[in-house]
Design an enzyme around this catalytic site. Sequence first.
Site, PDB file in Angstrom:
ATOM      1  NE  ARG A  67     -17.521  29.212 -54.328  1.00 11.24           N
ATOM      2  CZ  ARG A  67     -17.331  30.377 -53.728  1.00 11.24           C
ATOM      3  NH1 ARG A  67     -18.331  30.948 -53.059  1.00 11.24           N
ATOM      4  NH2 ARG A  67     -16.159  30.977 -53.777  1.00 11.24           N
TER       5      ARG A  67
ATOM      6  CB  CYS B 103     -17.305  31.078 -46.147  1.00  8.62           C
ATOM      7  SG  CYS B 103     -16.888  32.775 -45.676  1.00  8.62           S
TER       8      CYS B 103
END
Length: 282
Positions: A179, A237
Amino acid sequence: MNAIISASDLAAELAGNHPPVVLDVRWQLTLAKADGPPFDGHAAYASGHVPGAVFVDLDRELAGAPGASGRHPLPDLDGFGAAMRRAGVSAATPVVVYDGGQGWAAARAWWLLRWTGHPDVRVLDGGLPAWEGEISADLPAPAEGDFTPVPGATGLLDADGAAALARSGLLLDARAGERYRGEVEPIDRVGGHIPGAVSAPTTETVGPDGRFLPAEALKDRFRGLGAAEGTEVGVYCGSGVSGAHEVLALAVAGIPAALYVGSWSEWSADPSRPVAVGLDPQ
């Protein structure tokens, strides 16, 4: 003060004269699926929990409604304080938080309580799977607590602060490496990372049993990523949950760090903000 507690130490404290308040924050990141309902943390709690533990709902009590500020923005602090008091949280009573073992949700509760001024909060290392004592299905009705949240002056980053820290200090990206690199993005508008951020998957801070690596091993890891003495450190995050777990790991290592709560879900929703892809932080 230690940021984590072992199952054996929690059992001893619960049997003592001044037991901590215990919060159960079982939660899972559930993507839309056609083959079943989303994870129900309260149902898992009701089926069995650490005796005396009170359930806290991450989505409703530890976060605000999803929107421009991200998928798990800061909760309304009056509502958060009311939820903590209903759970029996008082300023002078220690609090221990656990989840189903991943540690992310418990860390979010730990971070919020610490950031709003509670002086004694710990996470059960390894979560419920580490607990070897009795499992209870009784639903406790704790006495009302007196905790009133007061936001801290430090420890919280917004988007501009995160961007600045990526240039002036160390900004860690706690998501999975793919990611960060922008190879996949299952949730947010676009893949990639904040320019200047360093990839540091929080899954690499724990062992196979879900417990944190030893403090010295964590310190070595973070030093290797650039957390030199005197360096200001921040973490983000996807939506401020797994990032809280990395802030907790840093605390175990003795390294203070701030959390960008809006994280990638806020950053990537704004097309005007730059996006970097690949291994290179820039």
